[in-house]
Design a protein around this motif. Structure first.
Motif, PDB file in Angstrom:
ATOM      1  N   GLY A   1       3.435  -0.329   7.380  1.00 36.01           N
ATOM      2  CA  GLY A   1       5.005  -0.785   8.259  1.00 36.01           C
ATOM      3  C   GLY A   1       4.366  -1.809   9.609  1.00 36.01           C
ATOM      4  O   GLY A   1       4.464  -2.673  10.017  1.00 36.01           O
ATOM      5  N   VAL A   2       3.431  -1.233  10.327  1.00 35.34           N
ATOM      6  CA  VAL A   2       1.867  -2.112  11.215  1.00 35.34           C
ATOM      7  C   VAL A   2       2.272  -3.816  10.203  1.00 35.34           C
ATOM      8  O   VAL A   2       2.117  -4.765  11.492  1.00 35.34           O
ATOM      9  CB  VAL A   2       0.665  -1.541  11.847  1.00 35.34           C
TER      10      VAL A   2
ATOM     11  N   SER B   1       1.066  -1.270  -0.151  1.00 38.03           N
ATOM     12  CA  SER B   1       0.427   0.247   0.255  1.00 38.03           C
ATOM     13  C   SER B   1       0.893   1.274  -0.269  1.00 38.03           C
ATOM     14  O   SER B   1       1.675   1.143   0.716  1.00 38.03           O
ATOM     15  CB  SER B   1      -0.995  -0.143   1.411  1.00 38.03           C
ATOM     16  N   ARG B   2       0.446   2.614  -0.293  1.00 37.97           N
ATOM     17  CA  ARG B   2       0.967   3.808  -0.028  1.00 37.97           C
ATOM     18  C   ARG B   2       1.099   4.396   0.539  1.00 37.97           C
ATOM     19  O   ARG B   2       1.356   5.013   1.186  1.00 37.97           O
ATOM     20  CB  ARG B   2       0.720   4.497  -1.420  1.00 37.97           C
ATOM     21  N   ILE B   3       0.011   3.534   1.186  1.00 37.77           N
ATOM     22  CA  ILE B   3      -0.156   4.260   2.987  1.00 37.77           C
ATOM     23  C   ILE B   3       0.603   4.414   3.881  1.00 37.77           C
ATOM     24  O   ILE B   3       1.178   2.502   4.165  1.00 37.77           O
ATOM     25  CB  ILE B   3      -1.622   3.795   3.680  1.00 37.77           C
TER      26      ILE B   3
END
Length: 228
Positions: free
Chosen positions: A53-54, A46-48
């Protein structure tokens, strides 16, 4: 003293019941872990940034710790720490806890396989699809998906065969699967005690089931051979 042939029907009946529990855990894990693994793999791309990271931390933790420990944490943690035994103490609760642990664990492994399959498809195919006016969703489902399945089937097959054997770990929280059923005759079950052969006999269930899966997965690989 009962002979081997007197004990055999009793043992087989118990092992059959245990294997049904093993089979249920296997099927439920696949049904839950495959779509969840795909979602996780898409999330890691994803770009988020926070989402990526999570998810990567979760994958790292799950893949870096033993499944047996994860089973113990998921089953006992709510009761010991939160004082809320959400699973209860019966067989249904142990099965649900086992299912959650196995689905999370295998979803993380499957997600890495999915990610490798997606990234292995040439970027030019996506660019060509965009030129033709296709959306990214259409490109994924109509162009990439079947090619990805072909690429990931061999490593997925290995994980699926491993899952069959890993179901035996559920006995750590006393789920009465086939190994648990065979081991029970050593301690004393249904008038039989001190018998170790039922435990060895339970290996045949895994051997036969894995053999059938190997044949089916091999046929699936051949059907997807046109993507070469």
């Amino acid at each position: 003293m009962d002979t081997f042939f007197d004990q055999l029907p009793v043992v087989l009946n118990s092992l059959n019941i245990g294997f049904l529990q093993t089979l249920k855990l296997f099927v439920v894990t696949l049904i839950g872990a495959i779509p969840l693994g795909l979602l996780i793999s898409l999330g890691t791309r994803s770009r988020i940034a926070p989402l990526r990271g999570v998810l990567k931390i979760i994958i790292w933790v799950v893949r870096g710790t033993p499944l047996m420990i994860q089973l113990l944490i998921i089953y006992y943690f709510p009761g010991l720490v939160l004082h809320n035994p959400v699973w209860g103490g019966d067989e249904i609760g142990r099965f649900l806890a086992s299912s959650v642990a196995f689905i999370i664990n295998y979803a993380c492994y499957f997600s890495e396989i999915f990610r490798g399959g997606i990234e292995g498809i040439p970027v030019g195919q996506e660019e060509a699809g965009l030129v033709l006016g296709m959306s990214k969703r259409q490109i994924f489902f109509k162009v990439k998906l079947l090619q990805m399945v072909k690429r990931i089937l061999p490593p997925m097959s290995n994980e699926i065969l491993t899952l069959v054997k890993d179901t035996s770990l559920a006995r750590i929280i006393a789920l009465q699967e086939v190994i648990w059923a065979g081991q029970a005759f050593m301690k004393g079950s249904q008038g039989i005690s001190g018998a170790i052969w039922p435990l060895f006999f339970s290996a045949l269930y895994y051997l036969i089931f894995n053999g059938l899966l190997t044949v089916l997965l091999g046929k699936a690989e051949k059907k997807l051979g046109y993507f070469r």
